[in-house]
Design an enzyme around this catalytic site. Structure first.
Site, PDB file in Angstrom:
ATOM      1  CD  GLU A  76      -1.661   2.238   2.056  1.00  0.00           C
ATOM      2  OE1 GLU A  76      -1.287   3.277   1.471  1.00  0.00           O
ATOM      3  OE2 GLU A  76      -1.752   2.134   3.283  1.00  0.00           O
TER       4      GLU A  76
ATOM      5  CB  CYS B 225      -1.424   6.787   2.432  1.00  0.00           C
ATOM      6  SG  CYS B 225      -2.468   5.629   3.339  1.00  0.00           S
TER       7      CYS B 225
END
Length: 519
Positions: free
Chosen positions: A246, A280
């Site tokens: 990720e 993020c």
């Protein structure tokens, strides 16, 4: 902020330990070993030795240990949040949210693991399976590696580690060398205070320790930068082990002209500035339709100016925005803001780092466009660049004009309009009239499109099964001495099988009956 032991005047242990300093004031708050590849190998061997007994406990046996672990987290909540705040510079409120993530994650996977991991009967299909029982067993990868970034020192290893543990794997964690203290303490608590089975360990150190972890495990989960993610994926490919990475994001917020501007601006402030923008899936660029642009900017700026910045006393909840985690990240934010202003953007509020500590003022930028770094590269800081758009089409086009595709948000009062826009966004998640929410809902998948990742986390059963291997089990329904297709070939039986294959597999009667067609 990290340093080597040499910086605290201990030349005998220089390069042996990593010293951690508080980003808010630079004081030393702890240190961890700089582990060698040999030390990581020894830890991995111990985990492998303990894993079979852990798997043998089954989901109900493992559940008891994880619920005790959750009790320990709650009993030590203030101490863990305090450690986290000191090593990250977060505000107390931002740090405390990671406890909520731990509660949700442990409860979800302990509740559902038995169902997710249950043996599965498969429906027979085709002549070959008529005399067979078909099942699938779920087995964990024995040793899972989890490499986590510095922005969520409790939440990220919890989100990835708990489903792996409940699946029956042993887990070798490698926290960031910038913020290793929280998870080191959690690991100590698991082993020393709970006396739980020794199936978790914490490998501390820099890039060399991370490489060593990658070379020891059977499956790797990585969260971090695109550059490092590519290296992780390449090495995993060389070793032929599964991986889930990720990576970065540049999440777009689209505010349409029928949106609730009060809610949208509040969502932008929290979604873009939580954890000083160091997440993020934070809002990193905002596209607002021109009819509501001025109202949106005015209300956004007022709310940002009202935020309190600093590292608040334990449990006080007296600030919203904390420090940034390291000097390098502050410099990236400075570069993005400075370059935008040089190109004609305006820092309506904020725009500067503070004199003391690693604090950067919450910043609203207007007059931005896609030629600027703040709209193209991941900033990972407390900035909210706002761009005016004419209509839905322009907003969609600009939102998709990015190598990233982690999450986005759409703000409108029209449900059908929201869905139409969401379906055209090239991103793994879309929040409608909300921010960050999809990431926090464990039944939903968190997947990165484009350069934002490979694989995903959460997603209900998928969030646990990615740490597992499927094992196909075939058994006999009847006691037959032989099978029709086994040796020796018998012409009569082989011709019968040929006819049976045509009869059950063809899609028209001419072919089913083996009749020849026209030449």
């Amino acid at each position: 902020m990290t340093a080597t032991a040499r910086e605290v005047g201990d030349p005998d242990t220089a390069a042996a330990r990593i010293v951690v300093r508080c980003p808010a004031d630079g004081r030393i708050v702890g240190s961890v070993p700089e582990m060698s590849a040999a030390e990581v190998h020894e830890v991995a061997a111990r985990l492998r030795a303990a894993q079979p007994a852990w798997e043998e406990l089954g989901p109900h046996g493992r559940k008891k240990h994880l619920l005790r672990f959750l009790d320990w987290i709650l009993d030590n909540e203030d101490r863990l949040v305090g450690i986290m705040q000191e090593e990250t510079g977060k505000s107390w409120g931002d740090a405390a949210m990671e406890i909520a993530v731990a509660v949700d994650t442990v409860n979800y996977f302990t509740k559902h693991a038995a169902d997710f991991l249950a043996d599965r009967a498969v429906k027979r299909d085709g002549p070959m399976s008529l005399t067979k029982n078909l099942r699938v067993f779920i087995r964990p990868h024995p040793l899972v590696g989890i490499i986590t970034p510095w922005n969520g020192p409790l939440a990220t290893p919890i989100v990835d580690g708990m489903p792996a543990l409940m699946a029956g794997a042993a887990v070798l964690f490698k926290p960031s060398e910038v913020t290793p203290l929280t998870w080191s303490e959690v690991t100590r608590g698991w082993i020393e205070e709970l006396g739980a089975p020794p199936v978790i360990a914490c490998a501390t150190g820099g890039g060399a320790a991370g490489t060593a972890v990658l070379d020891e495990v059977d499956m790797i989960q990585f969260t971090g930068s695109i550059a490092t993610g590519r290296k992780i994926a390449a090495r995993a490919g060389e070793r032929l082990i599964p991986h889930s990475v990720e990576l970065g994001g540049k999440d777009a917020m689209i505010v349409l002209d029928d949106a609730d501007i009060d809610r949208a601006t509040s969502g932008a402030v929290w979604g873009g500035l939580w954890n000083s923008g160091q997440i993020c899936v934070s809002v990193e660029r905002i596209y607002v339709q021109e009819r509501v642009y001025d109202e949106f900017v005015d209300k956004l700026v007022a709310k940002v100016r009202a935020l309190r910045q600093g590292m608040d006393p334990d449990g006080s909840y007296s600030t919203e925005i904390g420090a940034m985690a390291n000097e390098r990240q502050v410099q990236i934010v400075e570069r993005h803001v400075g370059e935008a202003v040089e190109r004609g953007a305006v820092a309506v509020t904020g725009g500067r780092r503070k004199d003391q500590g690693l604090f950067f003022e919450p910043t609203v930028l207007t007059g931005v466009d896609h030629s600027m770094l703040c709209m193209r590269e991941e900033t990972f800081g407390p900035t909210l660049p706002v761009m005016m758009v004419k209509d839905d089409e322009e907003a969609i086009r600009l939102a998709n004009d990015s190598p990233y595709g982690l999450a986005a948000s759409v703000w409108t009062a029209d449900k059908q309009r929201a869905d139409r826009v969401a379906r055209r966004l090239e991103t793994g998640a879309v929040n409608i009239n909300s921010a960050l929410t999809a990431t926090m809902l464990i039944p939903l998948p968190m997947v990165g499109w484009k350069s934002s990742g490979v694989g995903g986390r959460n997603g209900g059963a998928a969030g646990m099964l990615k740490f597992c291997r499927q094992q196909a089990i075939v058994s006999e329904r009847f006691r037959l001495k032989s099978e029709p297709h086994w040796y020796p070939y018998v012409p009569r039986m082989s011709r019968l099988q040929k006819r049976l294959i045509r009869l059950t597999g063809a899609h028209d009667w001419r072919r089913r009956l083996g009749l020849r067609g026209p030449k």
